[in-house]
Enzyme design. Structure first.
Site, PDB file in Angstrom:
ATOM      1  CB  CYS A   2      44.107  42.080  43.697  1.00 27.26           C
ATOM      2  SG  CYS A   2      43.460  43.326  42.562  1.00 27.26           S
ATOM      3  CB  ILE A  53      41.130  44.486  35.501  1.00 24.39           C
ATOM      4  CG1 ILE A  53      42.225  43.481  35.906  1.00 24.39           C
ATOM      5  CG2 ILE A  53      40.295  43.955  34.351  1.00 24.39           C
ATOM      6  CD1 ILE A  53      43.166  43.092  34.799  1.00 24.39           C
ATOM      7  CG  ASN A  75      42.059  37.857  44.241  1.00 23.52           C
ATOM      8  OD1 ASN A  75      42.186  38.278  43.107  1.00 23.52           O
ATOM      9  ND2 ASN A  75      42.311  36.601  44.572  1.00 23.52           N
ATOM     10  N   GLY A  76      39.396  39.786  42.787  1.00 22.06           N
ATOM     11  CA  GLY A  76      38.386  39.190  41.928  1.00 22.06           C
ATOM     12  C   GLY A  76      37.724  40.188  41.004  1.00 22.06           C
ATOM     13  CG  ASP A 100      35.014  45.004  40.601  1.00 21.29           C
ATOM     14  OD1 ASP A 100      35.969  45.799  40.683  1.00 21.29           O
ATOM     15  OD2 ASP A 100      35.175  43.779  40.425  1.00 21.29           O
ATOM     16  CB  SER A 363      40.223  29.537  30.770  1.00 25.04           C
ATOM     17  OG  SER A 363      39.436  29.211  31.900  1.00 25.04           O
TER      18      SER A 363
END
Length: 631
Positions: A2, A53, A75-76, A100, A363
């Site tokens: 976000c 998400i 954000n996260g 969350d 990643s």
């Protein structure tokens, strides 16, 4: 993933302009195209852009506690939110969602500022507590998620995920920070907490900032650091087994999503290890993607395909033209500050490719910093052994004099370049490491800058960034110290910034299991000989992954994610380079010596010297100036 932004009146309860806050929020639309939210009350405005998400049907932000007195814009991802939810429910808190985000407001109620110590994940958030008139800003331990803020002279605090949102505010001062500019040319990015603007700061990784209405401005407070606390005796086999178990757990908790999920696969050790462990945690094939180049020395796609076949992934490769110039102007808009890591171009393209199939990608970022994968660690350790043979009081003047006397011979074979060796031996450990990572080195920067700009710097030197961290480092081991400095500077300032902006430009969430903070803490306690041995970086990691990956993948020469800058500036970009660097904008800004600019361009385009690194830094700085003029 976000985008967040907000305005807080630290002195009074002046009304916040809704249209302005919405414009700031809209500047980050790409970070969260699914939904937007705004909350206003006297003296406060919070805004949010959402990329859904988890818990797609709820979790809208800003999100509040039961009585509306505590709000969060966030954000996260907090990967241990389910466990924290149960703990907080047991303490009497009531939950209305299954996301969350709600954990944060109740954790703030339960533990206050210490709530961040309970979170396992990547995050940047702002909590507003109306009862205490407190704004609490927090950033995750490693700096995976960004957070910018500015305290204006009139008492307003602005904050946002990206600098471009703050730049929407008409009263934000635009004056450049000379030290930020010098840092940029030294490192290729502006390290935390500084930005290229005097008025704006980045909240450093592992820090919080608490602002109370009516109280004096506060300073950021650190809540976490990489410990480098040595483990009790642990043999190599035990360490390898535990490393795999800990990384597997870090991967496992990052597979929770209600949207398509995949992974980047470069064919390097780190991304290959993540993909191999992902493949062992599920029945369905892992979605993987890679970028290929039609220039062999830059192309790793064959190695990625080999790992994909080995791990039975659903793999896609996109061939990218190495002369991919369409992105050059767009990069300045992505990064807001000048940013000179040219691998931002292929990173943008691999994120674009991944987003065609998935919304979340894992990643392998962080492996080099954690596990001593960079070649410069080997060189630094060797230099430190030589420095240790002679006291500094004798070594510095002796080798400093020899360096001054010996002619410069960059054109000569390495064995004849004694001047560089003498210079290295005259430096202390931090100076030596700074020299190894500098994009534009001291002598060149000194010639590059105008006399007026050197006066503005007033003796400042970018090595002070590393000295600040080295003075607080919990280790004296040369390899561990170099890792610590990178974890504090290069990792958040370059690697994670590059991936965050490139991925969020495509509304793609990237998760980084090798930066799971319990894993980082545990790895930091391993002896450096388990990370770098006999010139082999990531020694233990490679040993640990031998049962999972082909030998030639683990032990091939590290290649990197590069683009052919030297060829670009002698070929298709030569004309544009001259026009850009020798044009009015670079001349009128007053920062540079025009004779040096001309020398760099002419010496490189003629083939006499390879100045591609400083030229790219200047090229991207001009793009920043051009964009800054229009902001």
């Amino acid at each position: 993933m976000c985008g967040i932004t907000g305005i807080f009146d630290t002195r009074d309860r002046r009304p916040v302009n809704r249209a302005l806050l919405e414009a700031m929020n809209l500047a980050q639309f790409h970070r969260g195209p699914d939904e937007g939210g705004v909350h206003l009350e006297p003296g406060l405005g919070l805004a949010h852009r959402r990329l859904s998400i988890i818990d797609l049907s709820s979790g809208r932000q800003p999100l509040f506690n039961e009585d509306g007195s505590v709000a969060v814009t966030y954000n996260g991802e907090i990967y241990n939110f389910a466990e924290l939810t149960e703990e907080l429910k047991a303490a009497g808190h009531r939950f209305r969602t299954h996301c969350d985000t709600e954990v944060i407001v109740h954790a703030w109620e339960q533990w206050g500022a210490d709530c961040v110590r309970r979170f396992r994940g990547m995050f940047a958030f702002a909590v507003w507590d109306r009862n205490s008139e407190t704004l609490f800003l927090a950033r995750d331990r490693l700096g995976i998620k960004p957070l910018y803020y500015a305290l204006l002279p009139d008492g307003l605090c602005l904050f946002a995920s990206e600098l471009k949102a703050l730049m929407v505010h008409p009263h934000l001062p635009r004056a450049l920070d000379p030290r930020g500019v010098d840092d940029y040319f030294a490192y290729g990015y502006v390290p935390e907490p500084r930005t290229v603007y005097q008025a704006v700061r980045k909240l450093p990784p592992g820090h919080t900032l608490t602002l109370r209405r009516g109280a004096p401005p506060a300073e950021p407070r650190e809540y976490w650091d990489v410990p480098f606390t040595p483990h009790a005796a642990l043999d190599e086999a035990e360490a390898a087994e535990e490393l795999v178990a800990r990384l597997r757990d870090a991967v496992r908790i990052r597979l929770v999503a209600e949207v398509p999920l995949g992974a980047f696969l470069s064919g390097g050790v780190d991304s290959s290890a993540v993909v191999a462990l992902m493949a062992g945690l599920g029945d369905a094939p892992v979605n993987t993607c890679a970028i290929g180049f039609n220039v062999p020395r830059y192309d790793e796609s064959a190695f990625a395909a080999q790992v994909a076949e080995h791990c039975h992934t659903r793999h896609r490769t996109r061939q990218v033209d190495p002369d991919d110039f369409d992105l050059l102007d767009r990069l300045a808009g992505l990064y807001d500050e000048p940013f000179a890591d040219s691998s931002a171009l292929p990173t943008y393209r691999v994120c674009e490719l991944a987003r065609q199939e998935v919304t979340v990608a894992l990643s392998g970022d962080g492996g080099d910093e954690n596990l001593a994968g960079y070649r410069r660690y080997r060189f630094h350790a060797a230099e430190e052994r030589w420095r240790g043979l002679m006291p500094g009081a004798l070594r510095r003047p002796l080798f400093g004099a020899l360096a001054r006397a010996y002619p410069k011979a960059d054109w000569a074979p390495r064995v004849l370049r004694a001047k560089a060796t003498f210079q290295a031996l005259a430096r202390d450990a931090v100076e030596g490491y700074f020299h190894s990572v500098a994009v534009v080195r001291d002598e060149q920067r000194n010639r590059l800058y105008s006399e007026a700009f050197r006066r503005q710097l007033d003796g400042y030197h970018p090595v002070s960034v590393l000295r600040h961290h080295a003075a607080r480092a919990p280790t004296e081991d040369p390899v561990s110290l170099a890792q610590y400095l990178d974890l504090k500077t290069y990792l958040p300032g370059d690697i994670l910034t590059k991936v965050d902006r490139a991925s969020m430009a495509h509304a793609l969430e990237v998760r980084v299991p090798i930066l799971d903070h319990p894993l980082v803490e545990w790895i930091s306690g391993l002896p450096s000989q388990m990370k770098l041995r006999g010139g082999e970086g990531k020694y233990l990691f490679k040993k640990a992954m031998e049962p999972y990956l082909p030998h030639d993948i683990l032990y091939r020469r590290k290649q990197g994610f590069a683009v052919p800058l030297d060829q670009w500036f002698r070929g298709p970009l030569a004309g544009r380079l001259e026009e850009t660097l020798l044009g009015e904008r670079m001349g009128d800004c007053g920062l540079f010596n025009p004779d040096t600019l001309r020398h760099l361009v002419e010496a490189h385009t003629s083939g006499r010297r390879d100045y591609s690194a400083p030229l790219w830094s200047l090229f991207m700085f001009e793009a920043f100036l051009r964009r800054n003029e229009g902001s």
